[in-house]
Design a protein around this motif. Structure first.
Motif, PDB file in Angstrom:
ATOM      1  N   VAL A 153       0.851  -1.181   0.000  1.00 31.58           N
ATOM      2  CA  VAL A 153       0.000   0.000   0.000  1.00 31.58           C
ATOM      3  C   VAL A 153       0.890   1.236   0.000  1.00 31.58           C
ATOM      4  CG1 VAL A 153      -1.802   1.274   1.186  1.00 31.58           C
ATOM      5  CG2 VAL A 153      -1.814  -1.229   1.248  1.00 31.58           C
ATOM      6  N   GLU A 154       0.893   1.938  -1.134  1.00 28.79           N
ATOM      7  CA  GLU A 154       1.717   3.122  -1.284  1.00 28.79           C
ATOM      8  C   GLU A 154       0.922   4.379  -0.950  1.00 28.79           C
ATOM      9  OE1 GLU A 154       2.858   0.042  -4.463  1.00 28.79           O
ATOM     10  OE2 GLU A 154       0.994   0.993  -3.799  1.00 28.79           O
ATOM     11  N   SER A 155       1.602   5.387  -0.417  1.00 29.71           N
ATOM     12  CA  SER A 155       0.954   6.654  -0.091  1.00 29.71           C
ATOM     13  C   SER A 155       1.984   7.778  -0.088  1.00 29.71           C
ATOM     14  CB  SER A 155       0.272   6.572   1.278  1.00 29.71           C
ATOM     15  OG  SER A 155       1.231   6.328   2.286  1.00 29.71           O
ATOM     16  N   ARG A 213       7.718  12.793   0.392  1.00 30.61           N
ATOM     17  CA  ARG A 213       8.143  11.547   1.037  1.00 30.61           C
ATOM     18  C   ARG A 213       7.071  10.498   0.833  1.00 30.61           C
ATOM     19  NH1 ARG A 213       8.505   9.645   7.283  1.00 30.61           N
ATOM     20  NH2 ARG A 213      10.403   8.371   7.165  1.00 30.61           N
ATOM     21  N   LEU A 214       7.409   9.444   0.127  1.00 39.54           N
ATOM     22  CA  LEU A 214       6.486   8.349  -0.121  1.00 39.54           C
ATOM     23  C   LEU A 214       6.658   7.272   0.946  1.00 39.54           C
ATOM     24  CD1 LEU A 214       6.870   7.908  -3.983  1.00 39.54           C
ATOM     25  CD2 LEU A 214       5.461   9.550  -2.714  1.00 39.54           C
ATOM     26  N   SER A 215       5.569   6.572   1.229  1.00 34.98           N
ATOM     27  CA  SER A 215       5.587   5.438   2.149  1.00 34.98           C
ATOM     28  C   SER A 215       4.982   4.223   1.472  1.00 34.98           C
ATOM     29  CB  SER A 215       4.789   5.751   3.420  1.00 34.98           C
ATOM     30  OG  SER A 215       5.327   6.853   4.111  1.00 34.98           O
ATOM     31  N   CYS A 216       5.447   3.052   1.881  1.00 39.96           N
ATOM     32  CA  CYS A 216       4.905   1.786   1.379  1.00 39.96           C
ATOM     33  C   CYS A 216       4.783   0.832   2.549  1.00 39.96           C
ATOM     34  CB  CYS A 216       5.792   1.200   0.311  1.00 39.96           C
ATOM     35  SG  CYS A 216       5.471  -0.543  -0.061  1.00 39.96           S
ATOM     36  N   CYS A 245       5.834   0.142  -4.920  1.00 41.05           N
ATOM     37  CA  CYS A 245       6.868  -0.607  -4.222  1.00 41.05           C
ATOM     38  C   CYS A 245       6.628  -2.093  -4.443  1.00 41.05           C
ATOM     39  CB  CYS A 245       6.887  -0.280  -2.740  1.00 41.05           C
ATOM     40  SG  CYS A 245       5.403  -0.776  -1.864  1.00 41.05           S
ATOM     41  N   ASN A 246       7.668  -2.864  -4.210  1.00 42.07           N
ATOM     42  CA  ASN A 246       7.572  -4.317  -4.313  1.00 42.07           C
ATOM     43  C   ASN A 246       8.754  -4.902  -3.571  1.00 42.07           C
ATOM     44  OD1 ASN A 246       7.053  -7.052  -5.310  1.00 42.07           O
ATOM     45  ND2 ASN A 246       5.872  -6.034  -6.926  1.00 42.07           N
ATOM     46  N   SER A 247       8.715  -6.175  -3.314  1.00 39.88           N
ATOM     47  CA  SER A 247       9.834  -6.811  -2.629  1.00 39.88           C
ATOM     48  C   SER A 247      10.908  -7.171  -3.640  1.00 39.88           C
ATOM     49  CB  SER A 247       9.365  -8.047  -1.869  1.00 39.88           C
ATOM     50  OG  SER A 247       8.939  -9.030  -2.764  1.00 39.88           O
ATOM     51  N   GLY A 248      12.110  -7.404  -3.131  1.00 42.66           N
ATOM     52  CA  GLY A 248      13.211  -7.811  -3.985  1.00 42.66           C
ATOM     53  C   GLY A 248      14.335  -6.811  -4.006  1.00 42.66           C
ATOM     54  N   TYR A 249      15.558  -7.321  -4.049  1.00 35.31           N
ATOM     55  CA  TYR A 249      16.737  -6.464  -4.218  1.00 35.31           C
ATOM     56  C   TYR A 249      17.517  -6.934  -5.434  1.00 35.31           C
ATOM     57  CZ  TYR A 249      20.909  -3.771  -3.045  1.00 35.31           C
ATOM     58  OH  TYR A 249      21.955  -2.864  -3.092  1.00 35.31           O
ATOM     59  N   ASN A 250      17.989  -8.145  -5.425  1.00 33.92           N
ATOM     60  CA  ASN A 250      18.664  -8.717  -6.594  1.00 33.92           C
ATOM     61  C   ASN A 250      17.817  -9.772  -7.283  1.00 33.92           C
ATOM     62  OD1 ASN A 250      21.097  -7.266  -6.684  1.00 33.92           O
ATOM     63  ND2 ASN A 250      21.925  -8.488  -5.006  1.00 33.92           N
ATOM     64  N   TYR A 266       2.663  -9.235  -7.410  1.00 32.48           N
ATOM     65  CA  TYR A 266       1.644  -8.483  -6.695  1.00 32.48           C
ATOM     66  C   TYR A 266       2.026  -7.006  -6.670  1.00 32.48           C
ATOM     67  CZ  TYR A 266       0.808 -13.240  -5.111  1.00 32.48           C
ATOM     68  OH  TYR A 266       0.591 -14.581  -5.080  1.00 32.48           O
ATOM     69  N   TRP A 267       1.150  -6.161  -7.163  1.00 30.41           N
ATOM     70  CA  TRP A 267       1.391  -4.729  -7.190  1.00 30.41           C
ATOM     71  C   TRP A 267       0.251  -3.993  -6.498  1.00 30.41           C
ATOM     72  CZ3 TRP A 267       5.991  -2.907  -8.915  1.00 30.41           C
ATOM     73  CH2 TRP A 267       6.769  -3.773  -9.688  1.00 30.41           C
ATOM     74  N   GLY A 268       0.598  -2.941  -5.783  1.00 29.06           N
ATOM     75  CA  GLY A 268      -0.405  -2.107  -5.152  1.00 29.06           C
ATOM     76  C   GLY A 268      -1.003  -1.137  -6.154  1.00 29.06           C
ATOM     77  N   GLN A 269      -1.765  -0.190  -5.630  1.00 30.14           N
ATOM     78  CA  GLN A 269      -2.409   0.781  -6.504  1.00 30.14           C
ATOM     79  C   GLN A 269      -1.464   1.905  -6.922  1.00 30.14           C
ATOM     80  OE1 GLN A 269      -2.596   0.871  -3.262  1.00 30.14           O
ATOM     81  NE2 GLN A 269      -2.219   3.025  -2.761  1.00 30.14           N
ATOM     82  N   GLY A 270      -0.343   1.989  -6.237  1.00 31.63           N
ATOM     83  CA  GLY A 270       0.616   3.040  -6.533  1.00 31.63           C
ATOM     84  C   GLY A 270       0.177   4.381  -5.962  1.00 31.63           C
ATOM     85  N   THR A 271       1.079   5.340  -6.018  1.00 27.36           N
ATOM     86  CA  THR A 271       0.765   6.697  -5.588  1.00 27.36           C
ATOM     87  C   THR A 271       1.279   7.665  -6.658  1.00 27.36           C
ATOM     88  OG1 THR A 271       0.917   8.281  -3.750  1.00 27.36           O
ATOM     89  CG2 THR A 271       2.888   6.962  -4.185  1.00 27.36           C
TER      90      THR A 271
END
Length: 117
Positions: A4-6, A18-21, A95-100, A106-111
């Motif tokens: 959930v992005e905001s 400043r965005l939050s997830c 936002c999403n999980s993962g680095y490498n 699964y994707w949120g609605q975005g901001t």
């Protein structure tokens, strides 16, 4: 798995946001995390990523030095501090999980971030 992005909005060039997830449904504290963005008519691009502990971060060249990614494992939340914003930063941020590794499906609605005078 849920993201959930905001924190998006309309800001003038040179401004900051400043965005939050908030993430849930997976072992957040042991997962790298990433911010992506998608501008109108363009594909989704990786903006920044952070390791599970926060000890490693990485940025796209276009935002390096202006954006800072951080995380709070106690709150299952990551942040993106965006300074010196430019019109070309206008996009929907996700936002999403993962680095490498690849992001989850699964994707949120975005901001929405809009940089305009």
């Amino acid at each position: 798995v849920q993201f959930v992005e905001s924190g998006g909005g309309l800001v003038q060039p040179g401004g900051s946001l400043r965005l939050s997830c908030a993430a849930s449904g997976f072992p957040f504290s042991s997962s790298g995390m990433s911010w992506y963005r998608q501008a109108p008519g363009k594909g989704r691009e990786l903006v920044a990523r952070i390791s599970s502990t926060g000890g490693s971060t990485d940025y796209a060249g276009s935002v390096n030095g202006r954006f800072t990614i951080s995380r709070d494992n106690a709150k299952n939340t990551i942040y993106l501090q965006m300074n010196s914003l430019k019109a070309e930063d206008t996009a929907v941020y996700y936002c999403n999980s993962g680095y490498n590794v690849a992001p989850t499906p699964y994707w949120g609605q975005g901001t929405q971030v809009t940089v305009s005078s």
